[in-house]
Design a protein around this motif. Structure first.
Motif, PDB file in Angstrom:
ATOM      1  N   ALA A 170       8.848   6.459 -21.470  1.00  0.00           N
ATOM      2  CA  ALA A 170       9.214   7.353 -20.533  1.00  0.00           C
ATOM      3  C   ALA A 170       9.023   7.130 -19.048  1.00  0.00           C
ATOM      4  CB  ALA A 170       8.801   9.182 -21.039  1.00  0.00           C
ATOM      5  N   PRO A 171       9.813   7.613 -17.930  1.00  0.00           N
ATOM      6  CA  PRO A 171       9.419   7.144 -16.795  1.00  0.00           C
ATOM      7  C   PRO A 171       8.518   8.137 -16.271  1.00  0.00           C
ATOM      8  CG  PRO A 171      11.360   8.646 -16.854  1.00  0.00           C
ATOM      9  CD  PRO A 171      10.910   8.127 -18.481  1.00  0.00           C
ATOM     10  N   PHE A 172       7.804   7.873 -15.034  1.00  0.00           N
ATOM     11  CA  PHE A 172       6.842   8.869 -14.505  1.00  0.00           C
ATOM     12  C   PHE A 172       7.745  10.038 -14.071  1.00  0.00           C
ATOM     13  CE2 PHE A 172       3.163   9.143 -11.754  1.00  0.00           C
ATOM     14  CZ  PHE A 172       3.199  10.461 -11.152  1.00  0.00           C
ATOM     15  N   SER A 173       8.983   9.909 -13.422  1.00  0.00           N
ATOM     16  CA  SER A 173       9.940  11.120 -13.511  1.00  0.00           C
ATOM     17  C   SER A 173      11.363  10.126 -13.229  1.00  0.00           C
ATOM     18  CB  SER A 173       9.642  11.871 -12.300  1.00  0.00           C
ATOM     19  OG  SER A 173       9.810  11.363 -11.005  1.00  0.00           O
ATOM     20  N   MET A 174      12.234  11.041 -13.314  1.00  0.00           N
ATOM     21  CA  MET A 174      13.426  10.263 -12.761  1.00  0.00           C
ATOM     22  C   MET A 174      13.555   9.793 -11.192  1.00  0.00           C
ATOM     23  SD  MET A 174      15.763  10.500 -15.286  1.00  0.00           S
ATOM     24  CE  MET A 174      16.340  11.728 -16.557  1.00  0.00           C
ATOM     25  N   ALA A 175      12.872  10.535 -10.788  1.00  0.00           N
ATOM     26  CA  ALA A 175      12.817   9.904  -9.066  1.00  0.00           C
ATOM     27  C   ALA A 175      11.905   8.821  -9.093  1.00  0.00           C
ATOM     28  CB  ALA A 175      12.293  11.074  -8.332  1.00  0.00           C
ATOM     29  N   HIS A 176      10.937   8.520  -9.828  1.00  0.00           N
ATOM     30  CA  HIS A 176       9.848   7.668  -9.442  1.00  0.00           C
ATOM     31  C   HIS A 176      10.074   6.291 -10.348  1.00  0.00           C
ATOM     32  CE1 HIS A 176       7.234  11.024  -8.129  1.00  0.00           C
ATOM     33  NE2 HIS A 176       7.027  10.317  -7.397  1.00  0.00           N
ATOM     34  N   GLY A 177      10.808   6.391 -11.363  1.00  0.00           N
ATOM     35  CA  GLY A 177      11.313   5.240 -12.158  1.00  0.00           C
ATOM     36  C   GLY A 177      10.378   5.164 -13.271  1.00  0.00           C
TER      37      GLY A 177
ATOM     38  N   VAL B   9       9.154  23.173 -12.859  1.00  0.00           N
ATOM     39  CA  VAL B   9       9.414  24.510 -12.720  1.00  0.00           C
ATOM     40  C   VAL B   9       9.586  25.406 -14.162  1.00  0.00           C
ATOM     41  CG1 VAL B   9      10.920  26.318 -11.747  1.00  0.00           C
ATOM     42  CG2 VAL B   9      10.318  24.316 -10.348  1.00  0.00           C
ATOM     43  N   THR B  10      10.396  24.699 -14.940  1.00  0.00           N
ATOM     44  CA  THR B  10      10.763  25.204 -16.426  1.00  0.00           C
ATOM     45  C   THR B  10      10.358  24.568 -17.324  1.00  0.00           C
ATOM     46  OG1 THR B  10      12.979  24.286 -16.064  1.00  0.00           O
ATOM     47  CG2 THR B  10      12.904  26.455 -15.293  1.00  0.00           C
ATOM     48  N   THR B  11       9.702  23.446 -17.205  1.00  0.00           N
ATOM     49  CA  THR B  11       9.197  22.487 -18.391  1.00  0.00           C
ATOM     50  C   THR B  11       8.006  21.836 -17.884  1.00  0.00           C
ATOM     51  OG1 THR B  11      10.363  20.413 -17.137  1.00  0.00           O
ATOM     52  CG2 THR B  11      11.911  21.893 -18.862  1.00  0.00           C
ATOM     53  N   THR B  12       7.455  21.536 -19.011  1.00  0.00           N
ATOM     54  CA  THR B  12       6.361  20.442 -18.890  1.00  0.00           C
ATOM     55  C   THR B  12       6.809  19.190 -18.932  1.00  0.00           C
ATOM     56  OG1 THR B  12       4.597  21.888 -19.573  1.00  0.00           O
ATOM     57  CG2 THR B  12       3.727  19.830 -19.968  1.00  0.00           C
ATOM     58  N   SER B  13       6.893  18.397 -18.193  1.00  0.00           N
ATOM     59  CA  SER B  13       7.448  16.799 -18.105  1.00  0.00           C
ATOM     60  C   SER B  13       6.579  15.737 -18.765  1.00  0.00           C
ATOM     61  CB  SER B  13       8.159  16.397 -16.779  1.00  0.00           C
ATOM     62  OG  SER B  13       9.065  17.086 -16.539  1.00  0.00           O
ATOM     63  N   VAL B  14       6.953  15.206 -19.642  1.00  0.00           N
ATOM     64  CA  VAL B  14       6.235  13.846 -20.143  1.00  0.00           C
ATOM     65  C   VAL B  14       6.495  12.736 -19.714  1.00  0.00           C
ATOM     66  CG1 VAL B  14       5.186  12.750 -22.399  1.00  0.00           C
ATOM     67  CG2 VAL B  14       5.559  15.281 -22.428  1.00  0.00           C
ATOM     68  N   GLY B  15       5.522  11.947 -19.097  1.00  0.00           N
ATOM     69  CA  GLY B  15       5.559  10.611 -18.255  1.00  0.00           C
ATOM     70  C   GLY B  15       4.761  10.374 -17.031  1.00  0.00           C
ATOM     71  N   PRO B  16       4.429   9.378 -16.890  1.00  0.00           N
ATOM     72  CA  PRO B  16       5.111   8.080 -17.692  1.00  0.00           C
ATOM     73  C   PRO B  16       4.297   8.140 -19.012  1.00  0.00           C
ATOM     74  CG  PRO B  16       3.126   7.305 -16.070  1.00  0.00           C
ATOM     75  CD  PRO B  16       3.563   8.913 -15.922  1.00  0.00           C
ATOM     76  N   LEU B  17       4.913   7.327 -19.733  1.00  0.00           N
ATOM     77  CA  LEU B  17       4.332   7.020 -21.281  1.00  0.00           C
ATOM     78  C   LEU B  17       4.559   5.500 -21.567  1.00  0.00           C
ATOM     79  CD1 LEU B  17       3.390   7.795 -23.838  1.00  0.00           C
ATOM     80  CD2 LEU B  17       5.697   8.461 -24.524  1.00  0.00           C
ATOM     81  N   VAL B  18       3.821   5.010 -21.428  1.00  0.00           N
ATOM     82  CA  VAL B  18       3.909   3.313 -21.487  1.00  0.00           C
ATOM     83  C   VAL B  18       2.940   2.760 -22.749  1.00  0.00           C
ATOM     84  CG1 VAL B  18       3.390   1.081 -20.379  1.00  0.00           C
ATOM     85  CG2 VAL B  18       4.111   2.925 -19.095  1.00  0.00           C
ATOM     86  N   ALA B  19       3.660   1.915 -23.728  1.00  0.00           N
ATOM     87  CA  ALA B  19       2.798   1.771 -25.033  1.00  0.00           C
ATOM     88  C   ALA B  19       3.340   0.453 -25.500  1.00  0.00           C
ATOM     89  CB  ALA B  19       3.320   2.845 -26.088  1.00  0.00           C
ATOM     90  N   ASP B  20       2.262  -0.110 -26.393  1.00  0.00           N
ATOM     91  CA  ASP B  20       2.833  -1.368 -26.952  1.00  0.00           C
ATOM     92  C   ASP B  20       3.855  -1.397 -27.890  1.00  0.00           C
ATOM     93  OD1 ASP B  20       0.504  -2.642 -25.725  1.00  0.00           O
ATOM     94  OD2 ASP B  20      -0.319  -3.312 -27.584  1.00  0.00           O
TER      95      ASP B  20
END
Length: 291
Positions: A284-291, A208-219
């Motif tokens: 970073a998680p997919f979202s707080m609700a997704h883990g 709504v008010t942001t662009t959420s970054v996630g998931p972020l998975v990296a070496d």
């Protein structure tokens, strides 16, 4: 007043989207239609309707359980109408979620207000997450000869590798959720090393008010930063990144890039002694609700 034990818990579907958004807004949450739509489509929603004697009507409580191949479940969007808080509705809903998980571990992110409830139900704190928001400023460009990876948009051909890469990092099979990323996210990127090996992936999606970054998975941190720059730069809304306290260097780097915030939540687990998968690779998680 009808007691919590006398109210029926029923499944929520996409037909309940507006009722969920109304309940969220009444609790001073944003009307996150994009995320709620995904949650209800990819997970199992639970709801309690107001009884006929309640003049306000609507949902009294809601929560969503997202199952990852029945190996692990994420719990999110736990809400109780203000007029019925501290009357046992939240506890009853969570007991039902735990029961339906059939012994598999559960993961959630708790606010300070909800943490006590989850602890009483047997959830254990794993660590904290800080939410950082702001207009991302690009770091100085690295010379092409020293750039650690090549970052580019993900394609359908990348998806099998992404799923295989994510499984040991997350600790459960997220195929059902991750295959929705191409249509859900505004940006979906992969990182490959000079040998062509997949070393990370990430996405950014509109809220709504942001662009959420996630998931972020990296070496490692270098790959995470290489992905973050194109994910967070020039977003239509301020960028948001939820960073675990396992990654203080990333939080410091994001602060230097213009993202700030002191909002903290607690990552909690039920049925496990430690975090699943490889938390060091989950930036970073997919979202707080997704883990």
């Amino acid at each position: 007043m009808t007691s919590a034990d006398d109210l029926t818990i029923r499944p929520l579907t996409l037909a309940d989207l507006t009722a969920c958004l109304d309940l969220a807004e009444a609790n001073d949450w944003s009307r996150e239609e994009h995320r709620w739509r995904l949650m209800l489509a990819s997970g199992q929603g639970y709801g309690i309707d107001a009884p006929p004697t309640d003049p306000e009507g609507g949902l009294l409580a809601a929560v969503v359980r997202t199952s990852y191949a029945h190996q692990l479940h994420a719990v999110g969007m736990m809400l109780v109408a203000r007029r019925r808080q501290r009357q046992g509705l939240g506890q009853r809903m969570m007991r039902r979620v735990i029961e339906d998980a059939a012994g598999a571990p559960l993961l959630l992110t708790a606010t300070g207000q909800g943490r006590g409830l989850y602890e009483r139900l047997g959830f254990k704190a794993l660590g904290e997450i800080i939410t950082l928001v702001g207009t991302f400023t690009a770091p100085p460009p690295e010379p092409a000869t020293t750039a650690p990876v090549l970052v580019r948009p993900a394609t359908a051909a990348d998806l099998p590798e992404i799923l295989a890469y994510d499984l040991p990092a997350f600790g459960a099979d997220r195929t059902e959720l991750l295959t929705r990323l191409p249509s859900y996210a505004e940006r979906f990127l992969v990182a490959r090393d000079r040998a062509g090996r997949l070393v990370g992936y990430g996405a950014a999606w509109p809220n709504v008010t942001t662009t959420s970054v996630g998931p972020l998975v990296a070496d490692d941190l270098a790959v995470a930063r290489a992905l973050l720059t194109p994910l967070a730069l020039d977003t239509p809304l301020p960028a948001r990144v939820d960073v675990s306290d396992l990654h203080p260097e990333l939080a410091t780097w994001l602060a230097a890039r213009g993202l700030t915030g002191d909002g903290r939540t607690t990552l909690m687990v039920h049925g496990l002694a430690a975090a699943p998968g490889d938390p060091a690779r989950r930036f970073a998680p997919f979202s707080m609700a997704h883990g």
